[in-house]
Design an enzyme around this catalytic site. Structure first.
Site, PDB file in Angstrom:
ATOM      1  N   LYS A  40     -69.884 103.323-123.809  1.00  0.00           N
ATOM      2  CA  LYS A  40     -68.922 104.108-123.029  1.00  0.00           C
ATOM      3  C   LYS A  40     -68.242 105.174-123.910  1.00  0.00           C
ATOM      4  CE  LYS A  40     -68.079 100.198-119.902  1.00  0.00           C
ATOM      5  NZ  LYS A  40     -67.064  99.312-119.283  1.00  0.00           N
TER       6      LYS A  40
ATOM      7  N   TYR B  81     -70.743 102.722-110.143  1.00  0.00           N
ATOM      8  CA  TYR B  81     -69.786 101.629-109.941  1.00  0.00           C
ATOM      9  C   TYR B  81     -69.494 101.379-108.456  1.00  0.00           C
ATOM     10  CZ  TYR B  81     -68.641 101.090-114.920  1.00  0.00           C
ATOM     11  OH  TYR B  81     -68.678 100.808-116.270  1.00  0.00           O
TER      12      TYR B  81
ATOM     13  N   ASN C  42     -63.452  98.973-123.031  1.00  0.00           N
ATOM     14  CA  ASN C  42     -64.297  97.909-123.606  1.00  0.00           C
ATOM     15  C   ASN C  42     -65.655  98.390-124.119  1.00  0.00           C
ATOM     16  OD1 ASN C  42     -65.483  98.240-121.134  1.00  0.00           O
ATOM     17  ND2 ASN C  42     -65.300  96.118-120.454  1.00  0.00           N
TER      18      ASN C  42
ATOM     19  N   HIS D   2     -71.198  98.817-121.580  1.00  0.00           N
ATOM     20  CA  HIS D   2     -71.573  98.236-120.289  1.00  0.00           C
ATOM     21  C   HIS D   2     -72.964  97.626-120.408  1.00  0.00           C
ATOM     22  CE1 HIS D   2     -72.647  98.039-115.982  1.00  0.00           C
ATOM     23  NE2 HIS D   2     -73.822  98.498-116.398  1.00  0.00           N
TER      24      HIS D   2
ATOM     25  N   GLU E 186     -79.548 100.292-111.749  1.00  0.00           N
ATOM     26  CA  GLU E 186     -78.912 101.143-112.761  1.00  0.00           C
ATOM     27  C   GLU E 186     -79.956 101.939-113.559  1.00  0.00           C
ATOM     28  OE1 GLU E 186     -75.010  98.233-113.168  1.00  0.00           O
ATOM     29  OE2 GLU E 186     -76.397  98.321-114.844  1.00  0.00           O
TER      30      GLU E 186
HETATM   31  P1  DAT Z   1     -68.723  93.993-116.380  1.00  0.00           P
HETATM   32  O1  DAT Z   1     -68.604  95.355-117.019  1.00  0.00           O
HETATM   33  O2  DAT Z   1     -68.455  92.875-117.339  1.00  0.00           O
HETATM   34  O3  DAT Z   1     -70.017  93.796-115.585  1.00  0.00           O
HETATM   35  P2  DAT Z   1     -67.361  94.499-113.901  1.00  0.00           P
HETATM   36  O4  DAT Z   1     -68.664  95.016-113.386  1.00  0.00           O
HETATM   37  O5  DAT Z   1     -66.624  93.503-113.075  1.00  0.00           O
HETATM   38  O6  DAT Z   1     -67.529  93.885-115.353  1.00  0.00           O
HETATM   39  O7  DAT Z   1     -66.379  95.712-114.171  1.00  0.00           O
HETATM   40  C1  DAT Z   1     -66.869  96.932-114.638  1.00  0.00           C
HETATM   41  C2  DAT Z   1     -65.820  97.561-115.512  1.00  0.00           C
HETATM   42  O8  DAT Z   1     -64.632  97.772-114.771  1.00  0.00           O
HETATM   43  C3  DAT Z   1     -65.396  96.716-116.707  1.00  0.00           C
HETATM   44  O9  DAT Z   1     -66.261  96.838-117.808  1.00  0.00           O
HETATM   45  C4  DAT Z   1     -64.044  97.253-116.979  1.00  0.00           C
HETATM   46  C5  DAT Z   1     -63.512  97.598-115.602  1.00  0.00           C
HETATM   47  N1  DAT Z   1     -62.683  96.515-115.070  1.00  0.00           N
HETATM   48  C6  DAT Z   1     -63.107  95.329-114.570  1.00  0.00           C
HETATM   49  N2  DAT Z   1     -62.086  94.558-114.200  1.00  0.00           N
HETATM   50  C7  DAT Z   1     -60.969  95.301-114.467  1.00  0.00           C
HETATM   51  C8  DAT Z   1     -59.589  95.076-114.296  1.00  0.00           C
HETATM   52  N3  DAT Z   1     -59.118  93.931-113.781  1.00  0.00           N
HETATM   53  N4  DAT Z   1     -58.737  96.050-114.700  1.00  0.00           N
HETATM   54  C9  DAT Z   1     -59.187  97.212-115.226  1.00  0.00           C
HETATM   55  N5  DAT Z   1     -60.494  97.492-115.398  1.00  0.00           N
HETATM   56  C10 DAT Z   1     -61.369  96.545-115.034  1.00  0.00           C
HETATM   57 MG    MG Z   2     -70.658  94.690-113.820  1.00  0.00          MG
END
Ligand code: DAT
Ligand code: MG
Length: 172
Positions: free
Chosen positions: A12, A52, A115, A118, A129
């Site tokens: 990212k 997303y 973080n 991805h 994706e």
């Molecule tokens: P992952 O990236 O572990 O698959 P995800 O698909 O649920 O997790 O979420 C995608 C991204 O969205 C994640 O890397 C960071 C952001 N995100 C997820 N939960 C969040 C939250 N509670 N607050 C802020 N950003 C969040």
């Molecule tokens: Mg995810």
């Protein structure tokens, strides 16, 4: 074929800006997952909304898209046995605060919203994706010599009988 599973990985904008591209790639390279495609890309808002789409109803959706658009991303495809699940274990957890040392999130991040990397969370999302981020001609499938040393013959056999033959000749 199990060891031809693919996953999508993206470093990212914060990972790129913090000069963690090499460090994060190193994890996948050293693990043994084969590089199939890679590029540096400045993604548009619409493109990231599509990426997303499953999270569109979450309150953090807009800030997530803005963050992902804040600079270039290094996108790649990796191939290997259970690469989606193992890739997730290597990244874990979504929230860096819950991530153990030794994982990428555990070692390099503090907040969930920054973080650095991805990884696809299922085989189905990996397929979607990869199709979104890479044209078929941008993906290069090739035989990596290292694979002979990473997989046992039984798994190799699933991929190609030629490689298995090589392996059994080398190790009677
Ligand atoms: P992952 O990236 O572990 O698959 P995800 O698909 O649920 O997790 O979420 C995608 C991204 O969205 C994640 O890397 C960071 C952001 N995100 C997820 N939960 C969040 C939250 N509670 N607050 C802020 N950003 C969040
Ligand atoms: Mg995810």
């Amino acid at each position: 074929m199990a060891n031809s599973e693919h996953t999508f990985v993206a470093i990212k904008p914060d990972g790129v800006q913090r000069n963690l591209v090499g460090e994060t790639i190193k994890h996948f390279e050293q693990k043994g997952f084969c590089l199939i495609a890679m590029k540096l890309i400045q993604a548009s808002e619409d493109f990231l909304k599509e990426h997303y789409i499953d999270l569109k109803d979450h309150p953090f959706f807009a800030s997530l898209v803005k963050y992902m658009q804040s600079g270039p991303v290094v996108a790649m495809v990796r191939k290997g046995l259970n690469v989606v699940k193992t890739g997730q274990v290597m990244l874990r957890e979504t929230n860096s605060a819950d991530s153990k040392p030794g994982t990428i999130h555990g070692d390099f991040c503090i907040q969930v919203g920054r973080n650095i990397i991805h990884g696809s969370d299922s085989v189905e999302s990996a397929e979607k994706e990869i199709d979104l981020w890479f044209q078929p001609e941008e993906r290069v499938d090739y035989k990596s010599c290292a694979q002979n040393w990473i997989y046992e013959c039984q798994v190799m056999r699933e991929q190609t009988s030629v490689l298995c033959l090589f392996h059994s000749l080398s190790y009677p």
